[in-house]
Write a protein that holds these residues in place. Structure first.
Motif, PDB file in Angstrom:
ATOM      1  N   ASN A  74     -29.635 -10.235 -10.508  1.00 42.52           N
ATOM      2  CA  ASN A  74     -29.340  -8.844 -10.118  1.00 42.52           C
ATOM      3  C   ASN A  74     -29.946  -8.640  -8.462  1.00 42.52           C
ATOM      4  O   ASN A  74     -28.740  -7.793  -8.103  1.00 42.52           O
ATOM      5  CB  ASN A  74     -30.742  -8.450 -11.259  1.00 42.52           C
ATOM      6  N   ARG A  75     -30.635  -9.237  -8.154  1.00 39.63           N
ATOM      7  CA  ARG A  75     -31.420  -8.424  -6.368  1.00 39.63           C
ATOM      8  C   ARG A  75     -29.913  -9.192  -5.758  1.00 39.63           C
ATOM      9  O   ARG A  75     -29.839  -9.144  -4.601  1.00 39.63           O
ATOM     10  CB  ARG A  75     -32.537  -9.085  -6.172  1.00 39.63           C
ATOM     11  N   ILE A  76     -29.991 -10.592  -5.902  1.00 34.33           N
ATOM     12  CA  ILE A  76     -29.140 -11.389  -5.486  1.00 34.33           C
ATOM     13  C   ILE A  76     -27.516 -11.584  -4.740  1.00 34.33           C
ATOM     14  O   ILE A  76     -26.845 -11.148  -4.186  1.00 34.33           O
ATOM     15  CB  ILE A  76     -28.829 -12.914  -5.047  1.00 34.33           C
ATOM     16  N   ASN A  77     -27.135 -11.088  -5.846  1.00 38.08           N
ATOM     17  CA  ASN A  77     -26.229  -9.739  -6.156  1.00 38.08           C
ATOM     18  C   ASN A  77     -26.117  -8.584  -5.014  1.00 38.08           C
ATOM     19  O   ASN A  77     -24.249  -8.131  -4.786  1.00 38.08           O
ATOM     20  CB  ASN A  77     -25.768  -9.789  -7.810  1.00 38.08           C
ATOM     21  N   LEU A  78     -26.915  -8.177  -5.606  1.00 31.42           N
ATOM     22  CA  LEU A  78     -27.193  -6.454  -4.929  1.00 31.42           C
ATOM     23  C   LEU A  78     -27.222  -6.594  -3.625  1.00 31.42           C
ATOM     24  O   LEU A  78     -26.492  -6.576  -2.244  1.00 31.42           O
ATOM     25  CB  LEU A  78     -27.588  -5.855  -5.115  1.00 31.42           C
ATOM     26  N   ILE A  79     -27.983  -8.128  -2.886  1.00 28.25           N
ATOM     27  CA  ILE A  79     -27.996  -8.032  -1.460  1.00 28.25           C
ATOM     28  C   ILE A  79     -26.185  -8.477  -0.921  1.00 28.25           C
ATOM     29  O   ILE A  79     -26.177  -8.201   0.190  1.00 28.25           O
ATOM     30  CB  ILE A  79     -28.722  -9.672  -1.039  1.00 28.25           C
ATOM     31  N   TYR A  80     -25.823  -9.162  -1.529  1.00 28.68           N
ATOM     32  CA  TYR A  80     -24.130  -9.943  -0.958  1.00 28.68           C
ATOM     33  C   TYR A  80     -23.267  -8.659  -1.007  1.00 28.68           C
ATOM     34  O   TYR A  80     -22.724  -9.068  -0.413  1.00 28.68           O
ATOM     35  CB  TYR A  80     -24.167 -11.791  -2.140  1.00 28.68           C
ATOM     36  N   GLY A  81     -23.653  -8.111  -2.304  1.00 32.35           N
ATOM     37  CA  GLY A  81     -22.781  -6.719  -1.968  1.00 32.35           C
ATOM     38  C   GLY A  81     -23.290  -6.108  -0.698  1.00 32.35           C
ATOM     39  O   GLY A  81     -22.274  -5.403  -0.572  1.00 32.35           O
ATOM     40  N   THR A  82     -23.829  -5.353   0.343  1.00 33.39           N
ATOM     41  CA  THR A  82     -23.487  -5.372   0.949  1.00 33.39           C
ATOM     42  C   THR A  82     -23.297  -5.513   2.110  1.00 33.39           C
ATOM     43  O   THR A  82     -23.027  -5.096   3.323  1.00 33.39           O
ATOM     44  CB  THR A  82     -25.407  -4.805   1.345  1.00 33.39           C
ATOM     45  N   ILE A  83     -22.627  -7.286   1.880  1.00 30.88           N
ATOM     46  CA  ILE A  83     -22.339  -7.480   3.200  1.00 30.88           C
ATOM     47  C   ILE A  83     -20.551  -8.219   2.791  1.00 30.88           C
ATOM     48  O   ILE A  83     -20.088  -8.112   3.814  1.00 30.88           O
ATOM     49  CB  ILE A  83     -23.383  -8.667   3.779  1.00 30.88           C
ATOM     50  N   CYS A  84     -20.531  -7.778   1.389  1.00 25.55           N
ATOM     51  CA  CYS A  84     -19.128  -8.510   1.424  1.00 25.55           C
ATOM     52  C   CYS A  84     -18.135  -8.585   2.075  1.00 25.55           C
ATOM     53  O   CYS A  84     -17.372  -9.131   2.188  1.00 25.55           O
ATOM     54  CB  CYS A  84     -18.874  -8.582  -0.202  1.00 25.55           C
ATOM     55  N   ASP A  85     -18.231  -7.284   2.765  1.00 29.09           N
ATOM     56  CA  ASP A  85     -17.531  -6.362   3.473  1.00 29.09           C
ATOM     57  C   ASP A  85     -16.908  -7.360   4.546  1.00 29.09           C
ATOM     58  O   ASP A  85     -15.984  -7.930   4.965  1.00 29.09           O
ATOM     59  CB  ASP A  85     -16.896  -5.311   3.130  1.00 29.09           C
ATOM     60  N   ASP A  86     -18.264  -7.531   5.243  1.00 27.85           N
ATOM     61  CA  ASP A  86     -17.858  -8.822   6.158  1.00 27.85           C
ATOM     62  C   ASP A  86     -17.876 -10.967   5.662  1.00 27.85           C
ATOM     63  O   ASP A  86     -17.656 -11.014   7.179  1.00 27.85           O
ATOM     64  CB  ASP A  86     -18.456  -8.343   7.141  1.00 27.85           C
ATOM     65  N   CYS A  87     -17.302 -10.734   4.820  1.00 28.12           N
ATOM     66  CA  CYS A  87     -17.364 -11.936   4.514  1.00 28.12           C
ATOM     67  C   CYS A  87     -15.749 -12.123   4.026  1.00 28.12           C
ATOM     68  O   CYS A  87     -16.007 -11.855   2.765  1.00 28.12           O
ATOM     69  CB  CYS A  87     -18.311 -12.071   3.453  1.00 28.12           C
ATOM     70  N   THR A  88     -15.015 -12.421   4.282  1.00 29.66           N
ATOM     71  CA  THR A  88     -13.535 -12.246   4.061  1.00 29.66           C
ATOM     72  C   THR A  88     -12.691 -14.341   4.412  1.00 29.66           C
ATOM     73  O   THR A  88     -13.659 -14.820   4.825  1.00 29.66           O
ATOM     74  CB  THR A  88     -12.566 -11.585   5.028  1.00 29.66           C
ATOM     75  N   GLU A  89     -12.055 -13.832   4.065  1.00 30.44           N
ATOM     76  CA  GLU A  89     -11.481 -15.489   3.848  1.00 30.44           C
ATOM     77  C   GLU A  89     -11.141 -16.503   5.834  1.00 30.44           C
ATOM     78  O   GLU A  89     -10.983 -17.049   6.221  1.00 30.44           O
ATOM     79  CB  GLU A  89     -10.346 -15.672   4.077  1.00 30.44           C
ATOM     80  N   GLN A  90     -10.878 -14.902   6.525  1.00 32.76           N
ATOM     81  CA  GLN A  90     -11.026 -15.285   8.004  1.00 32.76           C
ATOM     82  C   GLN A  90     -11.987 -15.390   8.378  1.00 32.76           C
ATOM     83  O   GLN A  90     -12.298 -15.797   9.289  1.00 32.76           O
ATOM     84  CB  GLN A  90     -10.453 -14.285   8.335  1.00 32.76           C
TER      85      GLN A  90
END
Length: 225
Positions: A74-90
């Motif tokens: 739950n917590r790691i999923n939430l942590i990644y969710g806060t930065i995922c917009d900056d984690c792209t294929e590019q």
């Protein structure tokens, strides 16, 4: 940043990780619910986390591992969710932790052979795979009258090792994004809790912990092996 504030940040639309799901809950009145609340209190109270991860006297180790695996998911999923917009294929064309560590995805189903994937896609498959495990009562029984499978510890080791890779990617490639939302204290506390737990119970190999070894030696006060 306190966890409740961190959760508020997520819920106000600052993060949009497509695989974020509501937390799995433990039924009130069960042993696992009691252990879950105990583990939650330890993380939020600022007490000695190294001591808090030890198995409480008289409790079953599998129960203790089960509640922590769900909480870390739950917590790691939430942590990644806060930065995922900056984690792209590019920005992140591979699931990696710097130039020395690249992770390939295999699940025995769609991906029978280890396959390179962009980090976001890898983590999406990972969260799907873990959610399937923890919602499968044959693997994670919901009540204490259902036995754990014989391979439960082995399965949890695999889940936790893969969750650690998300920490690796976030710390090495996206920590500046974590700092930008003032979440570094929360992420560090979550990592310390995770690190103390998996090392206390020998659930993740030193090889898997290697990418963050120097950081762990500082924030977890653990000397390099």
């Amino acid at each position: 940043m306190a966890f409740n504030n961190f959760l508020d940040f997520f819920q106000k639309g600052k993060a949009s990780f497509q695989t974020f799901r509501p937390k799995k809950q433990f039924a009130h009145g069960t042993i696992r619910y009691s252990l879950h609340k105990q583990a939650q209190a330890s993380l939020n109270s600022g007490i000695n986390l190294r001591a808090a991860v030890k198995l409480p006297p008289g409790e079953d180790l599998n129960d203790w591992i089960a509640v922590h695996v769900v909480d870390f998911f739950n917590r790691i999923n939430l942590i990644y969710g806060t930065i995922c917009d900056d984690c792209t294929e590019q920005t992140c064309p591979t699931m990696s932790g710097g130039p020395r560590f690249e992770y390939l995805w295999a699940d025995g189903g769609k991906f029978k052979k280890p396959t390179p994937l962009p980090a976001r896609e890898y983590i999406s498959y990972l969260m799907d795979w873990i959610e399937m495990q923890i919602n499968n009562q044959a693997v994670f029984p919901c009540t204490s009258d259902m036995p754990f499978p014989k391979n439960f510890a082995t399965q949890c080791c695999k889940i936790l090792a893969r969750l650690h890779r998300v920490f690796v990617h976030v710390y090495i490639h996206h920590f500046q994004n974590v700092v930008a939302i003032s979440a570094e204290a929360h992420v560090n506390t979550c990592y310390k809790h995770f690190y103390y737990f998996v090392t206390e119970h020998n659930l993740v190999s030193r090889k898997e912990l290697e990418p963050l070894k120097e950081m762990a030696s500082k924030i977890c006060k653990d000397p390099p092996a």
